[in-house]
Design an enzyme around this catalytic site. Structure first.
Site, PDB file in Angstrom:
ATOM      1  N   GLY A  13      -2.287  10.703  -2.127  1.00  0.00           N
ATOM      2  CA  GLY A  13      -2.834   9.354  -2.333  1.00  0.00           C
ATOM      3  C   GLY A  13      -3.930   9.368  -3.382  1.00  0.00           C
ATOM      4  N   GLY A  14      -3.793  10.286  -4.349  1.00  0.00           N
ATOM      5  CA  GLY A  14      -4.851  10.502  -5.347  1.00  0.00           C
ATOM      6  C   GLY A  14      -5.042   9.343  -6.305  1.00  0.00           C
ATOM      7  CE1 TYR A 148      -2.911   1.969   7.742  1.00  0.00           C
ATOM      8  CE2 TYR A 148      -4.516   1.180   9.340  1.00  0.00           C
ATOM      9  CZ  TYR A 148      -4.223   1.849   8.176  1.00  0.00           C
ATOM     10  OH  TYR A 148      -5.242   2.402   7.439  1.00  0.00           O
ATOM     11  NE  ARG A 220     -12.949  -6.945  10.266  1.00  0.00           N
ATOM     12  CZ  ARG A 220     -12.887  -7.721  11.351  1.00  0.00           C
ATOM     13  NH1 ARG A 220     -13.942  -7.855  12.130  1.00  0.00           N
ATOM     14  NH2 ARG A 220     -11.779  -8.368  11.651  1.00  0.00           N
ATOM     15  CG  ASP A 282     -11.535 -15.913  11.771  1.00  0.00           C
ATOM     16  OD1 ASP A 282     -11.522 -15.991  10.533  1.00  0.00           O
ATOM     17  OD2 ASP A 282     -12.245 -16.641  12.498  1.00  0.00           O
TER      18      ASP A 282
HETATM   19  P1  NDP Z   1      -4.379   2.717  -1.590  1.00  0.00           P
HETATM   20  O1  NDP Z   1      -3.379   1.688  -1.197  1.00  0.00           O
HETATM   21  O2  NDP Z   1      -5.401   2.373  -2.594  1.00  0.00           O
HETATM   22  O3  NDP Z   1      -3.617   4.007  -2.092  1.00  0.00           O
HETATM   23  C1  NDP Z   1      -2.541   4.508  -1.371  1.00  0.00           C
HETATM   24  C2  NDP Z   1      -2.187   5.835  -1.948  1.00  0.00           C
HETATM   25  O4  NDP Z   1      -1.091   6.358  -1.176  1.00  0.00           O
HETATM   26  C3  NDP Z   1      -1.733   5.753  -3.394  1.00  0.00           C
HETATM   27  O5  NDP Z   1      -2.206   6.886  -4.089  1.00  0.00           O
HETATM   28  C4  NDP Z   1      -0.221   5.806  -3.268  1.00  0.00           C
HETATM   29  O6  NDP Z   1       0.406   6.398  -4.405  1.00  0.00           O
HETATM   30  C5  NDP Z   1      -0.062   6.729  -2.074  1.00  0.00           C
HETATM   31  N1  NDP Z   1       1.229   6.545  -1.435  1.00  0.00           N
HETATM   32  C6  NDP Z   1       1.710   5.408  -0.850  1.00  0.00           C
HETATM   33  N2  NDP Z   1       2.966   5.618  -0.424  1.00  0.00           N
HETATM   34  C7  NDP Z   1       3.273   6.905  -0.743  1.00  0.00           C
HETATM   35  C8  NDP Z   1       4.426   7.715  -0.565  1.00  0.00           C
HETATM   36  N3  NDP Z   1       5.525   7.239   0.039  1.00  0.00           N
HETATM   37  N4  NDP Z   1       4.390   8.982  -1.019  1.00  0.00           N
HETATM   38  C9  NDP Z   1       3.284   9.480  -1.636  1.00  0.00           C
HETATM   39  N5  NDP Z   1       2.171   8.782  -1.822  1.00  0.00           N
HETATM   40  C10 NDP Z   1       2.166   7.503  -1.381  1.00  0.00           C
HETATM   41  O7  NDP Z   1      -5.041   3.242  -0.231  1.00  0.00           O
HETATM   42  P2  NDP Z   1      -6.555   3.617   0.051  1.00  0.00           P
HETATM   43  O8  NDP Z   1      -7.059   4.534  -0.980  1.00  0.00           O
HETATM   44  O9  NDP Z   1      -7.263   2.357   0.370  1.00  0.00           O
HETATM   45  O10 NDP Z   1      -6.392   4.392   1.443  1.00  0.00           O
HETATM   46  C11 NDP Z   1      -6.468   5.819   1.536  1.00  0.00           C
HETATM   47  C12 NDP Z   1      -6.468   6.201   3.000  1.00  0.00           C
HETATM   48  O11 NDP Z   1      -7.582   5.607   3.639  1.00  0.00           O
HETATM   49  C13 NDP Z   1      -5.227   5.730   3.760  1.00  0.00           C
HETATM   50  O12 NDP Z   1      -4.787   6.742   4.614  1.00  0.00           O
HETATM   51  C14 NDP Z   1      -5.722   4.529   4.545  1.00  0.00           C
HETATM   52  O13 NDP Z   1      -4.981   4.350   5.728  1.00  0.00           O
HETATM   53  C15 NDP Z   1      -7.156   4.901   4.809  1.00  0.00           C
HETATM   54  N6  NDP Z   1      -8.079   3.793   5.027  1.00  0.00           N
HETATM   55  C16 NDP Z   1      -8.256   2.839   4.061  1.00  0.00           C
HETATM   56  C17 NDP Z   1      -9.138   1.807   4.284  1.00  0.00           C
HETATM   57  C18 NDP Z   1      -9.380   0.732   3.260  1.00  0.00           C
HETATM   58  O14 NDP Z   1     -10.160  -0.189   3.561  1.00  0.00           O
HETATM   59  N7  NDP Z   1      -8.791   0.781   2.080  1.00  0.00           N
HETATM   60  C19 NDP Z   1      -9.906   1.705   5.537  1.00  0.00           C
HETATM   61  C20 NDP Z   1      -9.700   2.808   6.439  1.00  0.00           C
HETATM   62  C21 NDP Z   1      -8.808   3.798   6.183  1.00  0.00           C
HETATM   63  P3  NDP Z   1       0.930   5.486  -5.646  1.00  0.00           P
HETATM   64  O15 NDP Z   1      -0.277   4.913  -6.300  1.00  0.00           O
HETATM   65  O16 NDP Z   1       1.633   6.444  -6.518  1.00  0.00           O
HETATM   66  O17 NDP Z   1       1.813   4.444  -5.025  1.00  0.00           O
END
Ligand code: NDP
Length: 326
Positions: A13-14, A148, A220, A282
């Protein structure tokens, strides 16, 4: 203590909000400092185009290519309230598949450590507040995001099972709502802050009213992605236990959605009509989470003030509108 000398750290998820935050901190903090890169570390930030982690073969190939010693597993199907309500099965299945493939492959390859990412959204709907690390499984999650939530809760179950059966050093982090540069600003699928930033920007550009879904009353805790990045780096290097850690600002730092909208109106410099659509859902009214365990373990941490972090996020969105996820 995890040994990160000569470590190869793979961040799944980089390309996402949190992954980009970690990349920024690793590349900008002084080398050798608490949150900066260590001389013998290599950091890899993987995206879905390199490997779809729902697929076991692609997951194995990714691990085979980089041979990570440590993994921060962020990849997930992620979204705000409305997207969660609409795609419950996809949230459940995609996340279960990704998590299972990553943990199984990491175990097969004897990866030294994996931190996976949960969320405070996965806690029970009816629970005594504040939330803390012991309460994840104490009742069903809110119906709006049960797909989720169950997928994420299962990671904690898997971490314990991998430790007990195979001795794996797998753990998890529980962030509250995250915001910052590289967020997903898509109007339908985004979390509340990026969705409101985008809406307010469009209202200003088109000279239309800025309408906020819901009453504005829910509270929040929000964490800036650059702060969260530092907490992940700390957890990678300094925390070795299977039990999760809540990565959040303090429970006394809740803000209302109206406070958020007010701050966005200010940061965007929006002067038009601004109202709340009280016919929209909400979600949970509040779900304060305690960061006591984190602060005790870290010995304190200075969070970026909310208004300052929000201003920086709005600036990033305005400067990068053409490339941002909208
Ligand atoms: P984003 O939606 O910004 O990014 C998601 C990432 O996951 C992207 O890098 C995407 O890659 C990758 N990804 C999605 N599907 C796949 C797949 N099938 N195979 C490989 N990679 C995949 O998410 P966030 O950065 O917001 O979230 C990161 C983590 O933090 C998650 O686990 C989320 O559940 C958790 N989280 C997030 C919160 C928030 O408020 N955002 C709150 C609490 C937890 P690509 O760009 O190539 O699609």
């Amino acid at each position: 203590m995890a040994d990160t000398s000569a470590a190869v750290v793979l961040v799944t998820g980089g390309s996402g909000l949190v992954g980009k935050g970690i990349e920024h901190i690793i590349n900008t903090e002084p080398v050798g400092s608490r949150f900066g890169k260590r001389p013998n570390e290599t950091w890899i930030f993987a995206t879905s185009s390199e490997a779809d982690l729902r697929d076991p073969d692609q997951t194995r190939k990714l691990f085979g290519k980089y041979k990570p010693t440590h993994v921060i597993h962020l990849a997930a199907m992620v979204g705000g309230l409305f997207k969660n309500m609409k795609y419950k099965l996809t949230f459940l299945r995609d996340n279960v598949l990704m998590n299972d493939n990553v943990l199984h492959t990491a175990c097969e390859r004897q990866t030294q450590k994996v931190i996976s990412c949960l969320s405070t959204c996965v806690f029970p709907d009816k629970v005594e507040y504040p939330l803390d690390e012991t309460k994840i499984h104490l009742g069903p999650p809110h119906s709006s995001n049960f797909g989720y939530a169950h997928a994420k809760r299962l990671v904690d179950v898997q971490n314990h099972a991998y430790k007990e059966e195979f001795g794996c050093n797998f753990t998890s982090a529980i962030p509250t709502n995250v915001f910052g540069p590289h967020d997903n600003f898509d109007l339908e699928g985004a979390h509340v802050i990026p969705a409101l930033i985008h809406k307010c920007y469009l209202a200003k550009k088109n000279n239309t009213p800025f309408i906020v879904a819901g009453t504005g009353k829910p509270l929040r805790q929000f964490i800036y992605s650059y702060d969260l990045a530092k907490l992940f780096i700390w957890q990678l290097r300094e925390y070795d236990d299977v039990e999760p850690v809540i990565l959040s600002v303090g429970e006394d730092e809740e803000v209302s959605i109206k406070d958020v909208a007010d701050a966005i109106v200010k940061a965007v410099d929006f002067k038009g009509e601004y109202a709340f659509d009280t016919t929209r859902a909400d979600g949970q009214f509040r779900k304060p989470a305690s960061n006591k365990k984190l602060l005790e373990l870290m010995g304190g941490f200075e969070f970026t003030p909310f208004d300052q972090a929000l201003k920086a996020s709005v600036k990033w969105f305005l400067d990068n509108y053409n490339d941002a996820r909208t």
